[in-house]
Motif scaffolding. Structure first.
Motif, PDB file in Angstrom:
ATOM      1  N   ASP A  78      43.845  37.583  17.592  1.00 19.13           N
ATOM      2  CA  ASP A  78      43.165  36.293  17.804  1.00 19.13           C
ATOM      3  C   ASP A  78      43.829  35.505  18.927  1.00 19.13           C
ATOM      4  OD1 ASP A  78      41.304  34.370  17.472  1.00 19.13           O
ATOM      5  OD2 ASP A  78      42.217  33.460  15.704  1.00 19.13           O
ATOM      6  N   THR A  79      43.871  36.113  20.121  1.00 16.91           N
ATOM      7  CA  THR A  79      44.576  35.552  21.265  1.00 16.91           C
ATOM      8  C   THR A  79      43.702  34.540  22.002  1.00 16.91           C
ATOM      9  OG1 THR A  79      45.753  37.630  21.507  1.00 16.91           O
ATOM     10  CG2 THR A  79      45.783  36.155  23.397  1.00 16.91           C
ATOM     11  N   ASP A  80      44.326  33.442  22.452  1.00 16.76           N
ATOM     12  CA  ASP A  80      43.602  32.428  23.210  1.00 16.76           C
ATOM     13  C   ASP A  80      43.465  32.796  24.684  1.00 16.76           C
ATOM     14  OD1 ASP A  80      43.268  30.804  20.987  1.00 16.76           O
ATOM     15  OD2 ASP A  80      45.199  29.811  21.304  1.00 16.76           O
ATOM     16  N   GLU A  81      44.454  33.498  25.232  1.00 16.02           N
ATOM     17  CA  GLU A  81      44.421  33.896  26.630  1.00 16.02           C
ATOM     18  C   GLU A  81      45.177  35.205  26.794  1.00 16.02           C
ATOM     19  OE1 GLU A  81      46.287  30.807  28.862  1.00 16.02           O
ATOM     20  OE2 GLU A  81      48.216  31.022  27.858  1.00 16.02           O
ATOM     21  N   LEU A  82      44.884  35.907  27.889  1.00 12.02           N
ATOM     22  CA  LEU A  82      45.509  37.194  28.134  1.00 12.02           C
ATOM     23  C   LEU A  82      46.836  37.025  28.855  1.00 12.02           C
ATOM     24  CD1 LEU A  82      42.530  39.440  29.308  1.00 12.02           C
ATOM     25  CD2 LEU A  82      43.675  39.463  27.109  1.00 12.02           C
ATOM     26  N   HIS A  83      47.734  38.000  28.675  1.00 10.66           N
ATOM     27  CA  HIS A  83      48.926  38.060  29.488  1.00 10.66           C
ATOM     28  C   HIS A  83      48.520  38.297  30.941  1.00 10.66           C
ATOM     29  CE1 HIS A  83      51.799  38.381  26.125  1.00 10.66           C
ATOM     30  NE2 HIS A  83      50.842  39.057  25.527  1.00 10.66           N
ATOM     31  N   ASP A  84      49.441  38.000  31.846  1.00 12.53           N
ATOM     32  CA  ASP A  84      49.151  38.206  33.258  1.00 12.53           C
ATOM     33  C   ASP A  84      49.027  39.686  33.601  1.00 12.53           C
ATOM     34  OD1 ASP A  84      49.239  35.488  33.637  1.00 12.53           O
ATOM     35  OD2 ASP A  84      51.364  35.469  34.179  1.00 12.53           O
ATOM     36  N   ASP A  85      49.765  40.537  32.903  1.00 15.12           N
ATOM     37  CA  ASP A  85      49.822  41.941  33.276  1.00 15.12           C
ATOM     38  C   ASP A  85      49.894  42.812  32.027  1.00 15.12           C
ATOM     39  OD1 ASP A  85      50.044  44.279  34.639  1.00 15.12           O
ATOM     40  OD2 ASP A  85      52.157  44.042  35.159  1.00 15.12           O
ATOM     41  N   HIS A  86      48.786  43.449  31.678  1.00 19.64           N
ATOM     42  CA  HIS A  86      48.743  44.324  30.509  1.00 19.64           C
ATOM     43  C   HIS A  86      48.994  45.760  30.936  1.00 19.64           C
ATOM     44  CE1 HIS A  86      47.266  42.275  26.795  1.00 19.64           C
ATOM     45  NE2 HIS A  86      47.078  41.311  27.657  1.00 19.64           N
ATOM     46  N   PRO A  87      49.755  46.520  30.145  1.00 16.85           N
ATOM     47  CA  PRO A  87      49.869  47.952  30.431  1.00 16.85           C
ATOM     48  C   PRO A  87      48.537  48.648  30.195  1.00 16.85           C
ATOM     49  CG  PRO A  87      50.862  47.443  28.315  1.00 16.85           C
ATOM     50  CD  PRO A  87      50.505  46.129  28.942  1.00 16.85           C
ATOM     51  N   VAL A  88      48.341  49.777  30.875  1.00 18.49           N
ATOM     52  CA  VAL A  88      47.146  50.589  30.656  1.00 18.49           C
ATOM     53  C   VAL A  88      47.376  51.424  29.399  1.00 18.49           C
ATOM     54  CG1 VAL A  88      45.627  52.359  31.598  1.00 18.49           C
ATOM     55  CG2 VAL A  88      46.708  50.698  33.128  1.00 18.49           C
ATOM     56  N   LYS A  89      46.472  51.326  28.443  1.00 19.54           N
ATOM     57  CA  LYS A  89      46.606  52.076  27.194  1.00 19.54           C
ATOM     58  C   LYS A  89      45.666  53.271  27.197  1.00 19.54           C
ATOM     59  CE  LYS A  89      48.025  48.157  24.314  1.00 19.54           C
ATOM     60  NZ  LYS A  89      47.807  47.442  23.033  1.00 19.54           N
ATOM     61  N   PHE A  90      46.158  54.383  26.623  1.00 19.82           N
ATOM     62  CA  PHE A  90      45.347  55.578  26.445  1.00 19.82           C
ATOM     63  C   PHE A  90      45.410  55.987  24.972  1.00 19.82           C
ATOM     64  CE2 PHE A  90      47.273  55.928  30.714  1.00 19.82           C
ATOM     65  CZ  PHE A  90      46.135  55.931  31.502  1.00 19.82           C
ATOM     66  N   THR A  91      44.315  56.501  24.439  1.00 22.24           N
ATOM     67  CA  THR A  91      44.337  57.018  23.077  1.00 22.24           C
ATOM     68  C   THR A  91      45.153  58.298  23.005  1.00 22.24           C
ATOM     69  OG1 THR A  91      42.189  58.019  23.552  1.00 22.24           O
ATOM     70  CG2 THR A  91      42.191  55.952  22.317  1.00 22.24           C
TER      71      THR A  91
END
Length: 435
Positions: A78-91
């Motif tokens: 339930d985040t209000d805003e995103l981080h500036d830099d998200h890692p790329v996720k893979f399944t």
């Protein structure tokens, strides 16, 4: 049979210009897809799929987004805003390992670019995790989600791995744990899992613990909350100066109270999440730095002294203590000397070229640059593990008479004391545990 989950750490070795460009393209497409799905408030996998299907990403990255975005939008995060830099996720099936022990660089990883194109890149591994990597390669350990991230020109890959472990009986655990003075097995040391808690200005709180092989487990940083508190404090002081110049003392007091209530709300939530983290660890003990005399001992120059004297170390400590006590989780403190300066891997004193970066000075150490707050949290945990602990009775006897802002008395946050408070420190994270 119980399971153990660990994050395996790999540093990609100097991708050539073509592979570097492809990695950057993957990151940019992933972050654009993530932002678009977040802005669309996708609370289901189906809604997320409708957004991310248009982006040039592998199915492994898109499926990771379909799982992740609904958690951000009203789900468990339930985040209000995103981080500036998200890692790329893979399944779990997105990344593959190859092992060439006859080569100087033993490990190679296959990273998906899009559905019909992938990259093989050599990688350096944490030597303490060799047995885990070999088990993953042999298929004896279940591979989970992977994360690709880049910090200061260096690329890292984190792989989540889970394996079954034999359950140890209480008798065997007692046999290897030294008794205390009463003859009963001591709960400290091997029986307890020390969780280092690093309280700072950039990342409001950072927690981390080690597994049985000494590798860091699930480091968690509240960096965005540190940024939020810094912004609110800066807003408070700027507005206070302007209102005071106009002679609006009553308005100043009312406005300041509103802002500090918002800061208190952040502190309450973060400290609750720290204790929830501890609840997820078997037999935990939260380990804090003994900051009883932090204000007397701080000497970073006039500007930083005034800035840090307004920081709420005491309130963070006090709230962690009482929330932990409500859950039956013990809290201990250790000497804070050099916890931010020593390398958690070799113990050598290093440097902090940036706010969030620790650089080891030992050329023989496998750690070069590391996330500084995670490094500090592990050092704090290690000091408890080594047998150092200041108990409450010892702290009380050492406290000064009339001291109302120690680390143990639960003093409230104070307003910032400097007109230049809260110039943004760089939130750059380095090392194999950045996330």
């Amino acid at each position: 049979m119980p399971e153990v989950t660990k994050t395996l750490e790999l540093r990609l070795v100097d991708p050539n210009a073509h592979k570097e460009r492809k990695l950057c393209e993957t990151r940019e497409a992933y972050q654009q897809a993530l932002q678009a799905a977040f802005d669309a408030d996708c609370t289901t996998q189906s809604a997320t799929n409708d957004i991310v299907v248009e982006y040039d990403l592998s199915g492994y990255a898109k499926n990771a987004l379909k799982q992740y975005v609904p958690q951000l939008c009203g789900g468990s995060y339930d985040t209000d805003e995103l981080h500036d830099d998200h890692p790329v996720k893979f399944t779990n099936e997105g990344v593959q390992l190859d092992h060439k022990p006859q080569n100087a660089l033993e490990w190679y990883v296959k990273i998906p670019h899009h559905d019909d194109y992938h990259l093989w890149i050599p990688a350096h591994a944490n030597p303490d995790q060799r047995d885990w990597l070999e088990a993953v390669y042999a298929g004896d350990v279940e591979m989970g989600e992977s994360r690709l991230l880049e910090r200061d020109g260096t690329w890292y890959l984190h792989i989540t791995a889970t394996r079954d472990v034999e359950e140890q009986s209480a008798t065997s655990a007692n046999e290897r744990t030294p008794p205390d003075s009463s003859g009963e097995p001591c709960l400290a040391g091997l029986d307890r899992t020390p969780i280092g808690v690093d309280i700072g200005e950039a990342s409001l709180v950072t927690v981390c613990h080690r597994d049985e092989s000494g590798s860091p487990v699930r480091p968690k940083l509240w960096a965005n909350d540190g940024k939020t508190v810094r912004r609110l404090r800066k807003t408070y002081f700027t507005a206070k100066r302007r209102l005071q110049r106009r002679g609006s003392e009553r308005t100043t007091e009312s406005y300041g109270e509103s802002l500090w209530n918002r800061i208190d709300h952040v502190v309450h939530r973060v400290t609750r999440e720290v204790v929830e983290y501890a609840e997820s660890v078997e037999n935990p003990v939260l380990v804090l730095e003994d900051l009883t005399y932090i204000r007397e001992n701080m000497d970073y120059g006039a500007y930083m002294n005034r800035r840090l004297h307004g920081w709420g170390f005491a309130k963070l400590h006090a709230q962690i203590r009482y929330k932990a006590a409500e859950k039956g989780i013990p809290v201990e403190t250790v000497n804070p000397r050099n916890t931010s300066k020593e390398c958690h891997a070799c113990g050598k004193v290093g440097s902090r070229p940036r706010q969030a970066t620790f650089r080891c000075s030992n050329d023989d150490c496998w750690v070069t640059e590391y996330q500084a707050d995670v490094n500090g949290a592990m050092n704090i945990a290690d000091r408890y593990r080594s047998g150092e602990s200041h108990r409450q009775s010892d702290r009380t006897s050492r406290q000064k008479a009339g001291d109302d802002d120690s680390a143990t008395d639960g003093a409230s946050l104070t307003g910032p004391q400097d007109s230049h408070a809260d110039a943004e420190p760089q939130q750059v994270t380095h090392g194999t545990n950045a996330s």
